[in-house]
Design a protein around this motif. Structure first.
Motif, PDB file in Angstrom:
ATOM      1  N   TYR A 341       0.937  -1.143  -0.123  1.00 45.81           N
ATOM      2  CA  TYR A 341      -0.162   0.183   0.005  1.00 45.81           C
ATOM      3  C   TYR A 341       1.008   1.144  -0.010  1.00 45.81           C
ATOM      4  O   TYR A 341       1.947   1.392   0.668  1.00 45.81           O
ATOM      5  N   ALA A 342       0.353   2.216  -0.613  1.00 50.60           N
ATOM      6  CA  ALA A 342       1.066   3.587  -0.555  1.00 50.60           C
ATOM      7  C   ALA A 342       0.733   4.260   0.639  1.00 50.60           C
ATOM      8  O   ALA A 342       1.533   5.122   1.052  1.00 50.60           O
ATOM      9  N   SER A 343      -0.553   4.057   1.159  1.00 54.76           N
ATOM     10  CA  SER A 343      -1.119   4.757   2.322  1.00 54.76           C
ATOM     11  C   SER A 343      -2.104   3.810   2.837  1.00 54.76           C
ATOM     12  O   SER A 343      -2.648   2.998   2.090  1.00 54.76           O
ATOM     13  N   ALA A 344      -2.503   3.955   4.089  1.00 58.69           N
ATOM     14  CA  ALA A 344      -3.760   3.186   4.773  1.00 58.69           C
ATOM     15  C   ALA A 344      -4.068   3.780   6.105  1.00 58.69           C
ATOM     16  O   ALA A 344      -3.272   4.396   6.770  1.00 58.69           O
ATOM     17  N   PHE A 345      -5.215   3.328   6.430  1.00 62.90           N
ATOM     18  CA  PHE A 345      -5.890   3.631   7.658  1.00 62.90           C
ATOM     19  C   PHE A 345      -6.005   2.646   8.514  1.00 62.90           C
ATOM     20  O   PHE A 345      -6.575   1.463   7.949  1.00 62.90           O
ATOM     21  N   SER A 346      -5.467   2.400   9.846  1.00 60.98           N
ATOM     22  CA  SER A 346      -5.788   0.956  10.526  1.00 60.98           C
ATOM     23  C   SER A 346      -6.126   1.511  11.702  1.00 60.98           C
ATOM     24  O   SER A 346      -6.198   2.325  12.289  1.00 60.98           O
ATOM     25  N   PHE A 347      -7.270   0.577  12.335  1.00 61.64           N
ATOM     26  CA  PHE A 347      -8.061   1.032  13.521  1.00 61.64           C
ATOM     27  C   PHE A 347      -8.100  -0.296  14.346  1.00 61.64           C
ATOM     28  O   PHE A 347      -8.274  -1.439  14.013  1.00 61.64           O
ATOM     29  N   LYS A 348      -8.309   0.098  15.822  1.00 65.84           N
ATOM     30  CA  LYS A 348      -8.641  -1.067  16.629  1.00 65.84           C
ATOM     31  C   LYS A 348     -10.062  -1.293  16.480  1.00 65.84           C
ATOM     32  O   LYS A 348     -10.702  -0.267  16.217  1.00 65.84           O
ATOM     33  N   TYR A 349     -10.830  -2.348  16.364  1.00 71.52           N
ATOM     34  CA  TYR A 349     -12.019  -2.868  16.409  1.00 71.52           C
ATOM     35  C   TYR A 349     -12.809  -2.092  17.555  1.00 71.52           C
ATOM     36  O   TYR A 349     -12.235  -2.220  18.420  1.00 71.52           O
ATOM     37  N   SER A 350     -13.916  -1.335  17.277  1.00 74.05           N
ATOM     38  CA  SER A 350     -14.356  -0.762  18.394  1.00 74.05           C
ATOM     39  C   SER A 350     -16.181  -1.331  18.311  1.00 74.05           C
ATOM     40  O   SER A 350     -16.673  -1.080  17.413  1.00 74.05           O
ATOM     41  N   PRO A 351     -16.512  -1.575  19.283  1.00 82.01           N
ATOM     42  CA  PRO A 351     -17.863  -2.422  19.167  1.00 82.01           C
ATOM     43  C   PRO A 351     -18.913  -1.216  19.202  1.00 82.01           C
ATOM     44  O   PRO A 351     -18.800  -0.240  20.078  1.00 82.01           O
ATOM     45  N   ARG A 352     -19.786  -1.055  18.162  1.00 79.79           N
ATOM     46  CA  ARG A 352     -20.475  -0.305  17.924  1.00 79.79           C
ATOM     47  C   ARG A 352     -21.938  -0.859  18.324  1.00 79.79           C
ATOM     48  O   ARG A 352     -22.604  -1.752  17.857  1.00 79.79           O
ATOM     49  N   PRO A 353     -22.703  -0.065  19.128  1.00 79.99           N
ATOM     50  CA  PRO A 353     -24.039  -0.394  19.730  1.00 79.99           C
ATOM     51  C   PRO A 353     -24.882  -0.652  18.476  1.00 79.99           C
ATOM     52  O   PRO A 353     -25.111   0.231  17.778  1.00 79.99           O
ATOM     53  N   GLY A 354     -25.632  -1.899  18.575  1.00 81.65           N
ATOM     54  CA  GLY A 354     -26.641  -2.217  17.633  1.00 81.65           C
ATOM     55  C   GLY A 354     -26.132  -2.896  16.575  1.00 81.65           C
ATOM     56  O   GLY A 354     -26.799  -3.260  15.643  1.00 81.65           O
ATOM     57  N   THR A 355     -24.638  -3.118  16.436  1.00 77.97           N
ATOM     58  CA  THR A 355     -24.125  -3.841  15.319  1.00 77.97           C
ATOM     59  C   THR A 355     -23.842  -5.351  15.507  1.00 77.97           C
ATOM     60  O   THR A 355     -23.833  -5.517  17.097  1.00 77.97           O
ATOM     61  N   PRO A 356     -24.086  -6.266  14.847  1.00 80.54           N
ATOM     62  CA  PRO A 356     -23.990  -7.849  15.198  1.00 80.54           C
ATOM     63  C   PRO A 356     -22.491  -8.099  15.903  1.00 80.54           C
ATOM     64  O   PRO A 356     -22.673  -8.679  16.718  1.00 80.54           O
ATOM     65  N   ALA A 357     -21.624  -7.623  15.547  1.00 79.20           N
ATOM     66  CA  ALA A 357     -20.250  -7.708  15.931  1.00 79.20           C
ATOM     67  C   ALA A 357     -20.016  -7.481  17.419  1.00 79.20           C
ATOM     68  O   ALA A 357     -19.388  -8.251  18.309  1.00 79.20           O
ATOM     69  N   ALA A 358     -20.737  -6.405  17.726  1.00 86.05           N
ATOM     70  CA  ALA A 358     -20.648  -6.028  19.220  1.00 86.05           C
ATOM     71  C   ALA A 358     -21.383  -6.999  20.254  1.00 86.05           C
ATOM     72  O   ALA A 358     -21.087  -6.877  21.333  1.00 86.05           O
ATOM     73  N   GLU A 359     -22.172  -7.606  19.630  1.00 83.28           N
ATOM     74  CA  GLU A 359     -22.931  -8.600  20.471  1.00 83.28           C
ATOM     75  C   GLU A 359     -21.977  -9.735  20.988  1.00 83.28           C
ATOM     76  O   GLU A 359     -22.240 -10.494  21.846  1.00 83.28           O
ATOM     77  N   ARG A 360     -20.952  -9.869  20.260  1.00 81.96           N
ATOM     78  CA  ARG A 360     -20.260 -11.394  20.325  1.00 81.96           C
ATOM     79  C   ARG A 360     -19.497 -11.272  21.590  1.00 81.96           C
ATOM     80  O   ARG A 360     -19.087 -10.474  22.079  1.00 81.96           O
ATOM     81  N   ASP A 361     -19.525 -12.756  21.927  1.00 84.85           N
ATOM     82  CA  ASP A 361     -18.815 -12.714  23.415  1.00 84.85           C
ATOM     83  C   ASP A 361     -17.185 -13.029  23.384  1.00 84.85           C
ATOM     84  O   ASP A 361     -16.642 -13.512  24.389  1.00 84.85           O
ATOM     85  N   ASP A 362     -16.889 -13.200  22.142  1.00 84.95           N
ATOM     86  CA  ASP A 362     -15.279 -13.287  21.930  1.00 84.95           C
ATOM     87  C   ASP A 362     -14.607 -12.085  21.697  1.00 84.95           C
ATOM     88  O   ASP A 362     -13.606 -12.158  20.784  1.00 84.95           O
ATOM     89  N   GLN A 363     -14.883 -11.267  22.194  1.00 88.99           N
ATOM     90  CA  GLN A 363     -14.286  -9.749  22.203  1.00 88.99           C
ATOM     91  C   GLN A 363     -12.566 -10.011  22.287  1.00 88.99           C
ATOM     92  O   GLN A 363     -12.422 -10.638  23.310  1.00 88.99           O
ATOM     93  N   VAL A 364     -11.921  -9.316  21.536  1.00 91.89           N
ATOM     94  CA  VAL A 364     -10.402  -9.270  21.705  1.00 91.89           C
ATOM     95  C   VAL A 364      -9.764  -8.393  22.782  1.00 91.89           C
ATOM     96  O   VAL A 364     -10.275  -7.304  22.783  1.00 91.89           O
ATOM     97  N   PRO A 365      -9.143  -8.879  23.836  1.00 89.55           N
ATOM     98  CA  PRO A 365      -8.771  -7.736  24.794  1.00 89.55           C
ATOM     99  C   PRO A 365      -7.972  -6.703  24.179  1.00 89.55           C
ATOM    100  O   PRO A 365      -7.065  -6.927  23.215  1.00 89.55           O
ATOM    101  N   GLU A 366      -8.198  -5.416  24.863  1.00 90.37           N
ATOM    102  CA  GLU A 366      -7.408  -4.197  24.527  1.00 90.37           C
ATOM    103  C   GLU A 366      -6.060  -4.201  24.401  1.00 90.37           C
ATOM    104  O   GLU A 366      -5.548  -3.847  23.165  1.00 90.37           O
ATOM    105  N   PRO A 367      -5.147  -4.771  25.154  1.00 91.57           N
ATOM    106  CA  PRO A 367      -3.643  -4.974  25.026  1.00 91.57           C
ATOM    107  C   PRO A 367      -3.573  -5.511  23.584  1.00 91.57           C
ATOM    108  O   PRO A 367      -2.407  -5.483  23.080  1.00 91.57           O
ATOM    109  N   VAL A 368      -4.169  -6.815  23.345  1.00 91.03           N
ATOM    110  CA  VAL A 368      -3.665  -7.410  22.271  1.00 91.03           C
ATOM    111  C   VAL A 368      -4.197  -6.619  20.913  1.00 91.03           C
ATOM    112  O   VAL A 368      -3.582  -6.686  20.113  1.00 91.03           O
TER     113      VAL A 368
END
Ligand code: 5AD
Ligand code: SF4
Length: 470
Positions: A341-368
């Motif tokens: 890539y010539a440039s890119a944006f990268s983010f830590k996953y952030s659970p957003r209320p009301g979205t399916p992934a936020a409901e999952r119980d296998d959230q990755v710990p913050e330090p990881v």
């Protein structure tokens, strides 16, 4: 409606380019009400926060800003004055009435589909209503209403954003956009052409077409036929003063053959593409509901580079999506190494209320998440620096956009969207010049102008601040 001559408007914009575009439109909608924009929040009669909800920090920043503004409002009231505070954008859309409860300083809450109604909302406020909220998705066409508002405000620019599409039907499981911006909607071709022509007549030479899913564009022409993004770009490329076209953000699934081919055929379409993949593991891509696997993305990139060998790519990545293992994450690194890539944006996953992934119980710990993000960003930074270094000694066209950091310099952009500065040598803002890249620094590239890049065209000087002196 009562006008308020001499009033000052301060807009603070968070998040994506669509919000930048919306903020400009908000200024236009409010200008006939007597509002002139100011850069100083302290002197404003109306403050609009145009917000972003894509990640947690974005919303939290808005609430802390509202805390500060509350004190400004109280101070103003003690001095016998008044200050109105409006929250626009995706946080406003998502929070609605809740916003008034959580931030009592707020007077108006307006979503991304309703901000053309701001004058009416302000009138209700002036008539004594407390806390006006408008966040539905109205049937009336916001863009029709906006097209009827007068000229753009502020200094003339040589680059501009033009929203052609809004909303998203993809429903990636991490993303709030389908809920805050609503279903996919494409503006009609005629409206877009009219806006592009207006921009061209104002001296704009580069237009970036915007949409949450811009390459899903399916607008109607005057004969009721559906026009794709490739066809729209082709039509816009016929507007002579427009020399450069870009579009963002694209979804890999909507990159059709015509659009790929256009990159090799139309020199006005810039060789730079923001094409988010989010992750490199098929398991995670599936859980994200992206609708493609890693190989399909890699194959797509190969096709694009076949059509346009110097195409520079940019992307978005999420690390620490629920259930992401170390092996999954390493697949993201592998994909990045493969694609480059010539440039890119990268983010830590952030659970957003009301979205399916936020409901999952296998959230990755913050330090990881933090550790993975650091590794990914180190790799992406290296790739960006390598890409920039490889430009040294190359000649490329630069659109001069603004005064440089030092007197006598101008700042511009390369075809690959790199920031470039150069000694002006008699050139002015709005010129496209051929320049040789000489060095790479922390704030972009420096170049030596060799020739005008657009000699065939009459020189049109754009009355932009600072240009006259150069
Ligand atoms: N957490 C982290 N990043 C996100 N994005 C969207 N939603 C989230 C989220 N919940 C990122 C994606 C998208 C970009 C605009 O923001 O990478 O492409
Ligand atoms: Fe969000 Fe996915 Fe739509 Fe992009 S394609 S706006 S990430 S739901």
């Amino acid at each position: 409606m009562r006008t308020a001559p001499g009033k000052k408007l301060f807009i603070k914009t968070y998040g994506c380019q669509m919000n930048v575009y919306d903020s400009q439109r908000i200024a236009e909608v409010l200008a006939p009400q007597g509002y002139a924009t100011t850069e100083e929040a302290s002197e404003a009669d109306l403050i609009v926060l145009n917000t972003c909800h894509i990640r947690e920090k974005a919303a939290e920043k808005v609430y802390s800003e509202l805390g500060r503004l509350r004190r400004l409002k109280q101070l103003r009231a003690r001095n016998g004055g008044s200050l109105a505070i409006a929250v626009a954008g995706c946080v406003a859309q998502a929070e609605g009435e809740e916003m008034l409860r959580r931030a009592p300083a707020v007077d108006l809450v307006v979503g991304p589909q309703t901000y053309h109604r701001l004058p009416r909302m302000l009138a209700r406020l002036e008539q004594g209503e407390a806390g006006v909220v408008e966040t539905e998705f109205p049937a009336e066409d916001k863009f029709d209403a906006l097209a009827r508002t007068p000229e753009r405000q502020g200094p003339r620019q040589v680059t501009a954003f033009l929203t052609i599409q809004e909303g998203c039907d993809k429903f990636c499981t991490f993303c709030v956009v389908p809920y805050t911006r609503g279903a996919e909607f494409s503006r009609p071709v005629r409206q877009i052409e009219a806006e592009a022509m207006k921009l061209a007549s104002q001296g704009v030479r580069e237009i970036t077409l915007l949409g949450q899913n811009v390459n899903a564009y399916r607008g109607l022409d005057d004969r009721g036929r559906t026009v794709s993004l490739a066809a729209l770009l082709t039509r816009l490329s016929r507007i002579t003063p427009i020399d450069r076209l870009r579009y963002t953000t694209s979804h890999p699934r909507d990159m059709d053959e015509d659009l790929i081919a256009l990159h090799g055929e139309n020199p006005k379409v810039m060789p730079y593409l923001h094409l988010p993949v989010q992750a490199g593991s098929d398991r995670i891509l599936k859980a994200m509901n992206r609708g493609h696997d890693a190989q399909a993305y890699i194959d797509l990139v190969a096709k694009l580079r076949k059509a346009r060998p110097d195409l520079a790519l940019s992307g978005d990545f999420i690390v620490g999506f629920p259930g992401e293992s170390e092996t999954d994450f390493e697949m993201t690194l592998a994909l990045v190494r493969d694609v480059t890539y010539a440039s890119a944006f990268s983010f830590k996953y952030s659970p957003r209320p009301g979205t399916p992934a936020a409901e999952r119980d296998d959230q990755v710990p913050e330090p990881v998440k933090a550790e993975r993000l650091a590794r990914l960003q180190a790799l992406l930074d290296r790739q960006r620096m390598d890409f920039n270094q490889a430009c040294i000694g190359r000649r490329m066209s630069i659109l001069l956009e603004k005064p440089g950091r030092r007197p006598g310099q101008l700042g511009g952009r390369s075809p690959y969207l790199q920031a470039v500065h150069a000694e002006a040598r008699g050139h002015v803002i709005g010129d496209i010049v051929e320049a040789e890249i000489e060095t790479v620094g922390a704030n972009g590239l420096s170049a030596h102008i060799r020739a005008r890049g657009d000699d065939s065209r009459p020189r049109h000087r754009v009355a932009t601040e600072g240009a006259a002196a150069l």
